[in-house]
Scaffold this motif. Structure first.
Motif, PDB file in Angstrom:
ATOM      1  N   PHE A  90      45.532  41.128   6.782  1.00 32.03           N
ATOM      2  CA  PHE A  90      46.411  42.176   6.258  1.00 32.03           C
ATOM      3  C   PHE A  90      46.989  41.778   4.903  1.00 32.03           C
ATOM      4  O   PHE A  90      47.047  42.581   3.987  1.00 32.03           O
ATOM      5  CB  PHE A  90      47.565  42.460   7.231  1.00 32.03           C
ATOM      6  CG  PHE A  90      47.188  43.355   8.384  1.00 32.03           C
ATOM      7  CD1 PHE A  90      45.870  43.658   8.655  1.00 32.03           C
ATOM      8  CD2 PHE A  90      48.166  43.887   9.197  1.00 32.03           C
ATOM      9  CE1 PHE A  90      45.529  44.484   9.714  1.00 32.03           C
ATOM     10  CE2 PHE A  90      47.838  44.721  10.259  1.00 32.03           C
ATOM     11  CZ  PHE A  90      46.516  45.019  10.518  1.00 32.03           C
ATOM     12  N   ARG A  91      47.441  40.512   4.819  1.00 31.97           N
ATOM     13  CA  ARG A  91      48.050  40.041   3.568  1.00 31.97           C
ATOM     14  C   ARG A  91      47.025  40.000   2.438  1.00 31.97           C
ATOM     15  O   ARG A  91      47.310  40.406   1.318  1.00 31.97           O
ATOM     16  CB  ARG A  91      48.685  38.663   3.769  1.00 31.97           C
ATOM     17  CG  ARG A  91      50.130  38.741   4.217  1.00 31.97           C
ATOM     18  CD  ARG A  91      50.911  37.496   3.841  1.00 31.97           C
ATOM     19  NE  ARG A  91      50.209  36.278   4.232  1.00 31.97           N
ATOM     20  CZ  ARG A  91      50.265  35.730   5.451  1.00 31.97           C
ATOM     21  NH1 ARG A  91      50.995  36.292   6.387  1.00 31.97           N
ATOM     22  NH2 ARG A  91      49.607  34.622   5.731  1.00 31.97           N
ATOM     23  N   ILE A  92      45.838  39.509   2.745  1.00 30.22           N
ATOM     24  CA  ILE A  92      44.790  39.370   1.727  1.00 30.22           C
ATOM     25  C   ILE A  92      44.465  40.734   1.107  1.00 30.22           C
ATOM     26  O   ILE A  92      44.300  40.855  -0.101  1.00 30.22           O
ATOM     27  CB  ILE A  92      43.512  38.727   2.316  1.00 30.22           C
ATOM     28  CG1 ILE A  92      43.782  37.247   2.625  1.00 30.22           C
ATOM     29  CG2 ILE A  92      42.326  38.861   1.375  1.00 30.22           C
ATOM     30  CD1 ILE A  92      42.723  36.592   3.487  1.00 30.22           C
ATOM     31  N   ILE A  93      44.374  41.771   1.950  1.00 31.63           N
ATOM     32  CA  ILE A  93      44.002  43.085   1.410  1.00 31.63           C
ATOM     33  C   ILE A  93      45.219  43.921   1.016  1.00 31.63           C
ATOM     34  O   ILE A  93      45.086  45.072   0.619  1.00 31.63           O
ATOM     35  CB  ILE A  93      43.101  43.869   2.372  1.00 31.63           C
ATOM     36  CG1 ILE A  93      43.821  44.158   3.685  1.00 31.63           C
ATOM     37  CG2 ILE A  93      41.787  43.136   2.614  1.00 31.63           C
ATOM     38  CD1 ILE A  93      43.046  45.095   4.573  1.00 31.63           C
ATOM     39  N   GLY A  94      46.423  43.328   1.156  1.00 32.93           N
ATOM     40  CA  GLY A  94      47.621  44.032   0.707  1.00 32.93           C
ATOM     41  C   GLY A  94      48.171  45.046   1.693  1.00 32.93           C
ATOM     42  O   GLY A  94      49.023  45.860   1.353  1.00 32.93           O
ATOM     43  N   PHE A  95      47.690  45.009   2.942  1.00 36.70           N
ATOM     44  CA  PHE A  95      48.169  45.951   3.952  1.00 36.70           C
ATOM     45  C   PHE A  95      49.652  45.780   4.243  1.00 36.70           C
ATOM     46  O   PHE A  95      50.325  46.735   4.613  1.00 36.70           O
ATOM     47  CB  PHE A  95      47.398  45.736   5.265  1.00 36.70           C
ATOM     48  CG  PHE A  95      46.389  46.809   5.545  1.00 36.70           C
ATOM     49  CD1 PHE A  95      45.623  47.347   4.536  1.00 36.70           C
ATOM     50  CD2 PHE A  95      46.197  47.273   6.840  1.00 36.70           C
ATOM     51  CE1 PHE A  95      44.686  48.329   4.795  1.00 36.70           C
ATOM     52  CE2 PHE A  95      45.261  48.260   7.106  1.00 36.70           C
ATOM     53  CZ  PHE A  95      44.515  48.787   6.089  1.00 36.70           C
ATOM     54  N   ASP A  96      50.136  44.551   4.083  1.00 41.35           N
ATOM     55  CA  ASP A  96      51.545  44.293   4.406  1.00 41.35           C
ATOM     56  C   ASP A  96      52.487  45.073   3.490  1.00 41.35           C
ATOM     57  O   ASP A  96      53.664  45.227   3.790  1.00 41.35           O
ATOM     58  CB  ASP A  96      51.847  42.790   4.379  1.00 41.35           C
ATOM     59  CG  ASP A  96      51.454  42.130   3.064  1.00 41.35           C
ATOM     60  OD1 ASP A  96      50.634  42.709   2.320  1.00 41.35           O
ATOM     61  OD2 ASP A  96      51.962  41.045   2.778  1.00 41.35           O
ATOM     62  N   ARG A  97      51.966  45.596   2.380  1.00 39.60           N
ATOM     63  CA  ARG A  97      52.810  46.416   1.496  1.00 39.60           C
ATOM     64  C   ARG A  97      52.947  47.847   2.020  1.00 39.60           C
ATOM     65  O   ARG A  97      53.886  48.535   1.664  1.00 39.60           O
ATOM     66  CB  ARG A  97      52.216  46.458   0.084  1.00 39.60           C
ATOM     67  CG  ARG A  97      52.283  45.118  -0.629  1.00 39.60           C
ATOM     68  CD  ARG A  97      52.140  45.308  -2.130  1.00 39.60           C
ATOM     69  NE  ARG A  97      50.909  45.994  -2.498  1.00 39.60           N
ATOM     70  CZ  ARG A  97      49.739  45.377  -2.664  1.00 39.60           C
ATOM     71  NH1 ARG A  97      49.640  44.074  -2.487  1.00 39.60           N
ATOM     72  NH2 ARG A  97      48.669  46.046  -3.017  1.00 39.60           N
TER      73      ARG A  97
END
Length: 112
Positions: A90-97
Motif C-alpha cells: 500500500f505504501r509503495i503504491i501510495g494507497f496510504d494517502r
C-alpha cells in the motif's frame, strides 16, 4: 487457501472480514461483493484485512474503484489492521494517502 468473507451489517455500515489471499480469483470475488454492496446503496464499507496475507494488482484496482464509487455516494471504504506485508505494498503504491486505515473495526465504524 481461497479468500473467505464474512459480512456484518450495523447502523448502515457493512463490515466485511476477509481471510486468505486476494489473488486473481479472490479479487474477482471481492469486486463482485463490493460492487453489489454499492449497487444496493451500501456505500459505507469497512474491510477487515487483518487475516489477508496477500493482495494482487487486480485486488488493489478493485479497492481503488470501490473507494471512488463509495465516496461518490457520500460513503467511504475503510481498511482495518492491514497485514505488514500488505501495508508495505500500500505504501509503495501510495494507497496510504487515499485510504484511511484503522486499528480495529470499532475505530473504523466510530466516525462514519
Amino acid at each position: 487457501p481461497p479468500m473467505k468473507s464474512t459480512l456484518h451489517e450495523e447502523n448502515g455500515i457493512s463490515t466485511y472480514v476477509l481471510e486468505g489471499r486476494i489473488d486473481s480469483i479472490g479479487a474477482g470475488e471481492l469486486e463482485a461483493l463490493l460492487k453489489q454492496a454499492v449497487a444496493e446503496g451500501r456505500a459505507k464499507i469497512v474491510l477487515d484485512l487483518s487475516q489477508v496475507q496477500y493482495i494482487n494488482s487486480a485486488g488493489l484496482r478493485t479497492l481503488a474503484e470501490i473507494l471512488t464509487q463509495c465516496r461518490a455516494q457520500e460513503g467511504d471504504l475503510r481498511l482495518v489492521t492491514v497485514n505488514p506485508k500488505v501495508e508495505r505494498v500500500f505504501r509503495i503504491i501510495g494507497f496510504d494517502r487515499f485510504f484511511k486505515s484503522y486499528d480495529s473495526v470499532q475505530d473504523a465504524i466510530a466516525n462514519f
